[in-house]
Enzyme design. Structure first.
Site, mmCIF file in Angstrom:
data_model
loop_
_atom_site.group_PDB
_atom_site.id
_atom_site.type_symbol
_atom_site.label_atom_id
_atom_site.label_comp_id
_atom_site.label_asym_id
_atom_site.label_seq_id
_atom_site.Cartn_x
_atom_site.Cartn_y
_atom_site.Cartn_z
ATOM 1 N N GLU A 45 0.825 -1.210 0.000
ATOM 2 C CA GLU A 45 0.000 0.000 0.000
ATOM 3 C C GLU A 45 0.858 1.258 0.000
ATOM 4 O O GLU A 45 0.525 2.249 -0.653
ATOM 5 C CB GLU A 45 -0.946 -0.003 1.205
ATOM 6 C CG GLU A 45 -2.070 -1.015 1.110
ATOM 7 C CD GLU A 45 -3.010 -0.759 -0.062
ATOM 8 O OE1 GLU A 45 -3.060 0.379 -0.560
ATOM 9 O OE2 GLU A 45 -3.692 -1.705 -0.497
ATOM 10 N N TYR A 127 -5.538 6.865 4.674
ATOM 11 C CA TYR A 127 -5.794 5.828 3.687
ATOM 12 C C TYR A 127 -5.050 4.538 4.018
ATOM 13 O O TYR A 127 -5.632 3.449 4.039
ATOM 14 C CB TYR A 127 -5.401 6.291 2.280
ATOM 15 C CG TYR A 127 -5.349 5.115 1.337
ATOM 16 C CD1 TYR A 127 -6.528 4.535 0.875
ATOM 17 C CD2 TYR A 127 -4.129 4.526 0.996
ATOM 18 C CE1 TYR A 127 -6.505 3.405 0.069
ATOM 19 C CE2 TYR A 127 -4.094 3.398 0.188
ATOM 20 C CZ TYR A 127 -5.283 2.842 -0.264
ATOM 21 O OH TYR A 127 -5.249 1.717 -1.039
ATOM 22 N N ASP A 145 -9.061 5.120 -2.118
ATOM 23 C CA ASP A 145 -7.944 5.550 -2.953
ATOM 24 C C ASP A 145 -8.512 6.214 -4.212
ATOM 25 O O ASP A 145 -9.722 6.467 -4.294
ATOM 26 C CB ASP A 145 -7.014 4.374 -3.281
ATOM 27 C CG ASP A 145 -7.642 3.363 -4.238
ATOM 28 O OD1 ASP A 145 -8.846 3.487 -4.562
ATOM 29 O OD2 ASP A 145 -6.926 2.440 -4.676
ATOM 30 N N CYS A 204 -19.369 0.280 -18.657
ATOM 31 C CA CYS A 204 -20.567 0.226 -17.818
ATOM 32 C C CYS A 204 -21.379 -1.047 -18.025
ATOM 33 O O CYS A 204 -22.028 -1.530 -17.087
ATOM 34 C CB CYS A 204 -21.442 1.452 -18.082
ATOM 35 S SG CYS A 204 -20.636 3.019 -17.645
ATOM 36 N N CYS A 213 -25.869 3.152 -10.249
ATOM 37 C CA CYS A 213 -24.980 4.250 -10.626
ATOM 38 C C CYS A 213 -25.762 5.457 -11.152
ATOM 39 O O CYS A 213 -26.352 5.412 -12.242
ATOM 40 C CB CYS A 213 -23.987 3.780 -11.679
ATOM 41 S SG CYS A 213 -22.768 5.035 -12.110
#
Length: 349
Positions: A45, A127, A145, A204, A213
């Site tokens: 990370e 984070y 993120d 999508c 969405c």
């Protein structure tokens, strides 16, 4: 925007997608598997911040091979860690990485298991602490993120520009984060943003969250997240000096604070992100021009002119070291100075 009653269904749909499509990454455990080693999660990370997965894989493998446990990394010298980090950028992270490893080693080599305790370690921001808590320990934590930010902004059609929109994005991410499989959910959101809900040309039709969405419903998912107008970076100029003696080049260690802090480098004329260099060589010599290299930093674009001179005996003024030119690849030069060295060596007869 997903209703509260829909959030369980949304999380279930995403986790089902992740179970089938999770990326195979060297620092991960598979979907539904026991949590991975906290050391590997933390290391990956930190490396992944502002850097691509493709770029990190090689660095991660090299670090794990050289320092397989956090105690091994803690016992390394700062110079070794900085040299191994060279090319990943943001060198303050390498210093914080080493400091954090030493703090964990002092606690018996065990990472604390909660987000709040992780935040207390050197260099762990919101984070990273959330990501390690969720992925390595299964704690419910809100992990946001850049990929997650994009997915959540589109799910909710958040029209406020970044960075002002970040509190609203985090609050929306909090609403959909489940208590169970928190680590898998965080990684699923990252994978969705990296492979389906991409910055350009989002796919999508393949998205497991398409039904929820709002940006897709408006017909303009690429508009989100809304970004402010890009500010032009200032252009800076500087000079760097290749000083050679008997097959070795003079390297210095840059000041700990500032750009490329703590890294080995060629001597330069004091350029910074805020000002051009003084254009004055470190001593009088028959300096020969060796071209220039350019480099884009976060805060400026730099043009670095290169000059070389031979030094028959003695040392240049100030602290430094002679490094064999044939072994320069082992010096861990940051990208800017590695390219400068290549330019000089390519220009030499």
């Amino acid at each position: 925007m997903p209703d509260e009653a829909d959030t369980d269904d949304l999380a279930a749909a995403l986790l089902a997608w992740y179970d089938r499509h999770a990326r195979d990454l060297p620092w991960r455990a598979g979907p539904g598997a026991p949590p991975p080693d906290p050391y590997r999660v933390w290391l990956s990370e930190v490396m992944l911040q502002q850097t691509t997965v493709a770029a990190v894989k090689g660095y991660f493998a090299a670090f794990i091979t050289r320092w397989p446990r956090v105690e091994d990394l803690a016992a390394a010298s700062p110079d070794e860690v900085m040299a191994a980090w060279a090319g990943l950028g943001y060198y303050a992270r390498a210093r914080n990485l080493h400091a954090c490893a030493q703090a964990v080693a002092a606690q018996g080599g065990r990472f604390p298991g909660t987000e709040a305790e992780l935040r207390a370690l050197p260099g762990l921001g919101a984070y990273t602490a959330a990501a390690v808590a969720a992925i390595a320990f299964g704690e419910r934590a809100v992990v946001v993120d850049a990929n997650v930010e994009r997915v959540v902004a589109r799910l909710n059609a958040i029209a406020e520009p970044l960075p002002a929109a970040r509190p609203a994005i985090r609050a929306a991410a909090d609403r959909i984060t489940p208590a169970l499989r928190a680590g898998d959910f965080a990684q699923a959101m990252m994978d969705l943003g990296a492979t389906v809900c991409t910055s350009r040309n989002p796919r999508c039709l393949l998205c497991p969250l398409a039904a929820w969405c709002a940006a897709r419903a408006h017909g303009a998912p690429e508009r989100f997240p809304v970004k402010p107008p890009r500010k032009a970076r200032p252009a800076r100029r500087g000079q760097a000096f290749w000083i050679e003696r008997a097959g070795a080049v003079w390297l210095v260690t840059r000041a700990a604070r500032g750009m490329l802090g703590g890294m080995r480098a060629l001597p330069d004329d004091g350029w910074t992100a805020r000002a051009d260099g003084a254009a004055v060589p470190p001593f009088a010599a028959d300096w020969q021009p060796r071209g220039a290299v350019t480099h884009a930093f976060t805060h400026c674009d730099l043009t670095l002119s290169l000059w070389s001179a031979d030094l028959p005996s003695g040392n240049p003024p100030g602290e430094g070291m002679w490094w064999p030119v044939a072994q320069l690849g082992e010096a861990g030069l940051p990208t800017l100075f590695a390219r400068a060295a290549e330019r000089v060596l390519g220009d030499c007869p």
